[in-house]
Design a protein around this motif. Sequence first.
Motif, PDB file in Angstrom:
ATOM      1  N   ALA A  22      16.960   9.345   2.727  1.00  0.00           N
ATOM      2  CA  ALA A  22      15.802   8.610   3.239  1.00  0.00           C
ATOM      3  C   ALA A  22      14.711   9.554   3.736  1.00  0.00           C
ATOM      4  CB  ALA A  22      16.239   7.671   4.355  1.00  0.00           C
ATOM      5  N   ALA A  23      15.111  10.622   4.382  1.00  0.00           N
ATOM      6  CA  ALA A  23      14.121  11.549   4.935  1.00  0.00           C
ATOM      7  C   ALA A  23      13.416  12.360   3.861  1.00  0.00           C
ATOM      8  CB  ALA A  23      14.796  12.491   5.934  1.00  0.00           C
ATOM      9  N   THR A  24      13.962  12.390   2.651  1.00  0.00           N
ATOM     10  CA  THR A  24      13.370  13.199   1.569  1.00  0.00           C
ATOM     11  C   THR A  24      12.351  12.411   0.752  1.00  0.00           C
ATOM     12  OG1 THR A  24      15.028  12.609  -0.113  1.00  0.00           O
ATOM     13  CG2 THR A  24      15.565  14.424   1.393  1.00  0.00           C
ATOM     14  N   VAL A  25      12.221  11.124   1.020  1.00  0.00           N
ATOM     15  CA  VAL A  25      11.303  10.282   0.238  1.00  0.00           C
ATOM     16  C   VAL A  25       9.860  10.680   0.554  1.00  0.00           C
ATOM     17  CG1 VAL A  25      10.471   7.926  -0.123  1.00  0.00           C
ATOM     18  CG2 VAL A  25      12.925   8.363   0.113  1.00  0.00           C
ATOM     19  N   ARG A  26       9.047  10.869  -0.497  1.00  0.00           N
ATOM     20  CA  ARG A  26       7.651  11.247  -0.298  1.00  0.00           C
ATOM     21  C   ARG A  26       6.764  10.562  -1.334  1.00  0.00           C
ATOM     22  NH1 ARG A  26       6.143  14.859  -4.162  1.00  0.00           N
ATOM     23  NH2 ARG A  26       7.831  15.900  -5.315  1.00  0.00           N
ATOM     24  N   TYR A  27       5.528  10.388  -0.950  1.00  0.00           N
ATOM     25  CA  TYR A  27       4.555   9.765  -1.852  1.00  0.00           C
ATOM     26  C   TYR A  27       4.138  10.775  -2.918  1.00  0.00           C
ATOM     27  CZ  TYR A  27       0.718   6.686  -3.226  1.00  0.00           C
ATOM     28  OH  TYR A  27      -0.117   5.847  -3.919  1.00  0.00           O
ATOM     29  N   ASP A  28       4.146  10.340  -4.207  1.00  0.00           N
ATOM     30  CA  ASP A  28       3.893  11.265  -5.307  1.00  0.00           C
ATOM     31  C   ASP A  28       2.639  10.900  -6.103  1.00  0.00           C
ATOM     32  OD1 ASP A  28       4.750  13.595  -6.744  1.00  0.00           O
ATOM     33  OD2 ASP A  28       5.310  12.270  -8.400  1.00  0.00           O
ATOM     34  N   GLY A  29       1.937   9.844  -5.716  1.00  0.00           N
ATOM     35  CA  GLY A  29       0.696   9.530  -6.408  1.00  0.00           C
ATOM     36  C   GLY A  29       0.538   8.047  -6.700  1.00  0.00           C
ATOM     37  N   ARG A  30      -0.697   7.671  -6.982  1.00  0.00           N
ATOM     38  CA  ARG A  30      -1.048   6.286  -7.319  1.00  0.00           C
ATOM     39  C   ARG A  30      -1.515   6.239  -8.766  1.00  0.00           C
ATOM     40  NH1 ARG A  30      -5.847   3.126  -7.075  1.00  0.00           N
ATOM     41  NH2 ARG A  30      -5.477   0.928  -6.533  1.00  0.00           N
ATOM     42  N   LEU A  31      -0.885   5.394  -9.555  1.00  0.00           N
ATOM     43  CA  LEU A  31      -1.215   5.293 -10.969  1.00  0.00           C
ATOM     44  C   LEU A  31      -2.084   4.066 -11.211  1.00  0.00           C
ATOM     45  CD1 LEU A  31       2.257   6.002 -12.656  1.00  0.00           C
ATOM     46  CD2 LEU A  31       0.472   7.628 -12.068  1.00  0.00           C
ATOM     47  N   ASP A  64       0.851  -1.177   0.000  1.00  0.00           N
ATOM     48  CA  ASP A  64       0.000   0.000   0.000  1.00  0.00           C
ATOM     49  C   ASP A  64       0.897   1.240   0.000  1.00  0.00           C
ATOM     50  OD1 ASP A  64       1.004   0.219   2.571  1.00  0.00           O
ATOM     51  OD2 ASP A  64      -0.873  -0.374   3.553  1.00  0.00           O
ATOM     52  N   LYS A  65       0.313   2.386   0.155  1.00  0.00           N
ATOM     53  CA  LYS A  65       1.056   3.652   0.116  1.00  0.00           C
ATOM     54  C   LYS A  65       2.182   3.673   1.140  1.00  0.00           C
ATOM     55  CE  LYS A  65       0.213   8.553   1.177  1.00  0.00           C
ATOM     56  NZ  LYS A  65      -0.846   9.580   1.413  1.00  0.00           N
ATOM     57  N   THR A  66       1.874   3.268   2.366  1.00  0.00           N
ATOM     58  CA  THR A  66       2.876   3.294   3.439  1.00  0.00           C
ATOM     59  C   THR A  66       4.007   2.313   3.170  1.00  0.00           C
ATOM     60  OG1 THR A  66       1.149   3.912   5.019  1.00  0.00           O
ATOM     61  CG2 THR A  66       3.222   3.071   5.918  1.00  0.00           C
ATOM     62  N   ASP A  67       3.652   1.106   2.717  1.00  0.00           N
ATOM     63  CA  ASP A  67       4.674   0.096   2.417  1.00  0.00           C
ATOM     64  C   ASP A  67       5.609   0.563   1.314  1.00  0.00           C
ATOM     65  OD1 ASP A  67       3.500  -1.603   4.287  1.00  0.00           O
ATOM     66  OD2 ASP A  67       2.190  -2.534   2.791  1.00  0.00           O
ATOM     67  N   ALA A  68       5.045   1.174   0.272  1.00  0.00           N
ATOM     68  CA  ALA A  68       5.856   1.614  -0.859  1.00  0.00           C
ATOM     69  C   ALA A  68       6.865   2.671  -0.441  1.00  0.00           C
ATOM     70  CB  ALA A  68       4.954   2.153  -1.963  1.00  0.00           C
ATOM     71  N   VAL A  69       6.423   3.627   0.381  1.00  0.00           N
ATOM     72  CA  VAL A  69       7.335   4.667   0.867  1.00  0.00           C
ATOM     73  C   VAL A  69       8.423   4.042   1.729  1.00  0.00           C
ATOM     74  CG1 VAL A  69       7.518   6.707   2.336  1.00  0.00           C
ATOM     75  CG2 VAL A  69       5.625   6.509   0.707  1.00  0.00           C
ATOM     76  N   ALA A  70       8.054   3.096   2.602  1.00  0.00           N
ATOM     77  CA  ALA A  70       9.039   2.447   3.470  1.00  0.00           C
ATOM     78  C   ALA A  70      10.062   1.665   2.652  1.00  0.00           C
ATOM     79  CB  ALA A  70       8.319   1.526   4.451  1.00  0.00           C
ATOM     80  N   THR A  71       9.621   1.007   1.583  1.00  0.00           N
ATOM     81  CA  THR A  71      10.541   0.248   0.729  1.00  0.00           C
ATOM     82  C   THR A  71      11.588   1.155   0.110  1.00  0.00           C
ATOM     83  OG1 THR A  71       8.874  -1.433   0.203  1.00  0.00           O
ATOM     84  CG2 THR A  71      10.699  -1.183  -1.344  1.00  0.00           C
ATOM     85  N   ILE A  72      11.160   2.284  -0.423  1.00  0.00           N
ATOM     86  CA  ILE A  72      12.105   3.187  -1.082  1.00  0.00           C
ATOM     87  C   ILE A  72      13.001   3.876  -0.057  1.00  0.00           C
ATOM     88  CG2 ILE A  72      12.315   5.194  -2.595  1.00  0.00           C
ATOM     89  CD1 ILE A  72      11.343   2.551  -3.895  1.00  0.00           C
ATOM     90  N   ARG A  73      12.522   4.117   1.156  1.00  0.00           N
ATOM     91  CA  ARG A  73      13.383   4.704   2.181  1.00  0.00           C
ATOM     92  C   ARG A  73      14.520   3.753   2.548  1.00  0.00           C
ATOM     93  NH1 ARG A  73       8.725   7.632   5.792  1.00  0.00           N
ATOM     94  NH2 ARG A  73       8.822   9.653   4.708  1.00  0.00           N
ATOM     95  N   ARG A  74      14.228   2.441   2.519  1.00  0.00           N
ATOM     96  CA  ARG A  74      15.302   1.468   2.747  1.00  0.00           C
ATOM     97  C   ARG A  74      16.195   1.342   1.514  1.00  0.00           C
ATOM     98  NH1 ARG A  74      10.896  -1.591   4.884  1.00  0.00           N
ATOM     99  NH2 ARG A  74      10.884  -2.836   2.957  1.00  0.00           N
ATOM    100  N   TRP A  75      15.651   1.653   0.375  1.00  0.00           N
ATOM    101  CA  TRP A  75      16.344   1.437  -0.904  1.00  0.00           C
ATOM    102  C   TRP A  75      17.407   2.496  -1.162  1.00  0.00           C
ATOM    103  CZ3 TRP A  75      14.683  -2.428  -4.508  1.00  0.00           C
ATOM    104  CH2 TRP A  75      15.281  -2.375  -5.767  1.00  0.00           C
ATOM    105  N   VAL A  76      17.078   3.764  -0.906  1.00  0.00           N
ATOM    106  CA  VAL A  76      17.991   4.861  -1.251  1.00  0.00           C
ATOM    107  C   VAL A  76      19.035   5.034  -0.148  1.00  0.00           C
ATOM    108  CG1 VAL A  76      16.170   6.008  -2.549  1.00  0.00           C
ATOM    109  CG2 VAL A  76      16.534   6.625  -0.155  1.00  0.00           C
ATOM    110  N   PRO A  77      20.145   5.727  -0.447  1.00  0.00           N
ATOM    111  CA  PRO A  77      21.137   6.011   0.591  1.00  0.00           C
ATOM    112  C   PRO A  77      20.509   6.753   1.777  1.00  0.00           C
ATOM    113  CG  PRO A  77      22.029   6.510  -1.573  1.00  0.00           C
ATOM    114  CD  PRO A  77      20.578   6.214  -1.777  1.00  0.00           C
ATOM    115  N   SER A  78      21.055   6.527   2.952  1.00  0.00           N
ATOM    116  CA  SER A  78      20.473   7.097   4.174  1.00  0.00           C
ATOM    117  C   SER A  78      20.394   8.615   4.127  1.00  0.00           C
ATOM    118  CB  SER A  78      21.293   6.658   5.391  1.00  0.00           C
ATOM    119  OG  SER A  78      22.657   7.049   5.240  1.00  0.00           O
ATOM    120  N   ALA A  79      21.285   9.249   3.350  1.00  0.00           N
ATOM    121  CA  ALA A  79      21.279  10.707   3.276  1.00  0.00           C
ATOM    122  C   ALA A  79      19.994  11.241   2.647  1.00  0.00           C
ATOM    123  CB  ALA A  79      22.484  11.194   2.470  1.00  0.00           C
TER     124      ALA A  79
END
Length: 548
Positions: free
Chosen positions: A131-140, A114-129
């Motif tokens: 992670a805090a900038t990751v935001r939900y941009d929409g559902r297609l 879901d929306k929350t899971d997707a954001v959490a996945t990408i926060r783990r995916w990108v470098p820690s620097a």
Amino acid sequence: MGVNVRKLLDWKTLFIYFHRWMGIAFGVVFVVWFISGVAMMYVGMPHLSDTERLGHVPPLDLSTVRVSPEQAAKAQGLTADRLSIEMYFDGRPIYRAGTKKVYADSGALVGGADKTDAVATIRRWVPSAYAATVRYDGRLTDSDQWTLYNEQRAQMPLHRIAVGDPAGTVYYVSEKTGEPTMKTDRRGRVLGYVSAVLHWTYFTSFRRNGPLWQQVVGWGAVAGAAMAVLGMVVGIVRLRVTGRYRMRSGPSHSPYVGWMKWHHYTGLVFGVLSVTWAFSGAMSLGRPFTSLRTAPPTAAQRTAVAKTRLDLEQVTIPRIRQALAAFAPSFVPKALDVVQFRGEPYFIGTRPPDAYSYAEEIGANEERYEPRREHLIVSVLRAEQGTFSHFDRERMWDVANAAMPGVAIRDAVWLREYDAYYYNQDGNRPLPVLRVRYADQAATWLYLDPSLGTMMRQDRGGRWNRWLYHGLHNLDFPFLYYRRPLWDVVMIGLSIGGLTLSATTLVPSWRRLVRHWRRFRSAVAAMTVRPIPAVRRADEEVKARQSL
């Protein structure tokens, strides 16, 4: 009026007329095709590379496996001829069969996101620097510009997740599978647009309607090729080789001046190129000769390699662990593919790629094959015998005989170099392969690769397609295709010639359209402001005197 009719009945006049107006319609299109074609030699659509995807997967760890593939298949209804045992992004082992994934430690289906899971996945995916900038941009629920491929559309809906890094990165996470399926960044989007989007006419609302897009682009390319043929005929007929036209600027071999004179001469040189590139572009979409493709495989050919369906009963947990131990002296794979070869199951493991760099993946639009990585094979039933790099070459004859039972063989040879049909510009296709050519009605050729136990099939229609599409469109002729940068120089040089041919029509086309528009406006104005007839004027004068 009779003179105009006689002109229209003259074939030269008709050819000029049709070429002129088709050129007005296709001029900008051809300019875009030539420019974007050069860009596509080096970049294409953005994508999530295997290097990045595997970079987030830990090495295979089977210590927590409690459910066998057979148990998982029965519990969750897995049906596939190929199974993969791998680690998921959350660090748990899974069985993957087609689009279904089952946890190997619990037997539960791997859920979506879901929306929350997707954001959490990408926060783990990108470098820690970042992670805090990751935001939900929409559902297609339908594709945007960068998710138009069929495999991406099959994973809809997608969560679009933006990263606040300097590159302007955006990831797409499937709501169905929970996995990232696509990645773009600012540079990649620009490169993708000037290359693949423009070249394929991949505009979002248009491309969403796949059948319409295929028909319009395919037959549009055929019409473009016909326009170029008409232009070549007109150009040759109107060229005076020995004589000269008397022009204001002096004697000339061409009856045209200015831009059109340049168009005339470049058309004589690069006209054939425009015909072949437009026609081969249509061939890529199966137009106009849909039969010029390799025919679907027969029942015998579909089962020639595997012989039987994958027998998961043989793939037990102890055997999986024993196989993984056999790989350990060479490398620890991140996944094991379970395949069936001639009725027996095998594990295939591939050496993981080098660690990826988040910065180096920016603008990763390279569409060519990623480098081949070392792989090893282990028998499911005899894992104690260790690994090997390829199947017994004699067994490839068993595959060939099963694929074409009772068909006479013309010749057979082990290829140690690419031929005109089994090849790759980057040299990533495995060698040697067994090529067997048959004397059947379709003139079937088989290429059998012992390194992976696979078979590639081609018939007469497929070979025609190879030349009419790949040969003409990419100039991948053996004498040129492997000689870089010579191939690049030739492709760019010819593209510049085609661009000049197309661009020289733009100004004359615009001027002609302006003249016709002015004539149209004048005709409309003349129709709306008509003089008052003499009889009507006399009646009005009488009424005026009477009123006095």
